[in-house]
Design a protein around this motif. Structure first.
Motif: not given
Length: 96
Positions: A2-3, A8-11, A17-20
């Motif tokens: 949860i930002y 909300r975004m699934p882990m 997204a972080a890896t990319l």
């Protein structure tokens, strides 16, 4: 996940997204490092048509522009899942 703004975004989606983003930054850092070693000072930007230099909302659209290696290093991507890449322009000094 949860930002702060309540979104909300699934882990798994966040991790992807972080890896990319990290891999895109690393790819561009390698390209820019090699350009510096070769004495190239200018890079052409390949990016999405609507992608701004620092974010999607930036009016300075990135794709097709020619930037210095230093400018490119300062903004290797503009957002998560960014497709930005750089190509060397050793001929640009003659055009400037």
């Amino acid at each position: 996940m949860i930002y702060r703004n309540g979104a909300r975004m699934p882990m798994q989606a966040w991790a992807e997204a972080a890896t990319l983003a990290k891999s895109a930054v690393a790819y561009n850092a390698g390209t820019l490092h090699r350009a510096r070693e070769a004495g190239v000072r200018w890079m052409v930007v390949f990016d999405g048509a609507g992608c701004g230099w620092t974010s999607h909302k930036d009016a300075d659209k990135a794709t097709g522009t020619v930037r210095t290696v230093e400018e490119a290093a300062a903004c290797p991507i503009s957002h998560p899942r960014c497709t930005r890449a750089f190509g060397p322009r050793p001929d640009h000094a003659a055009e400037a």
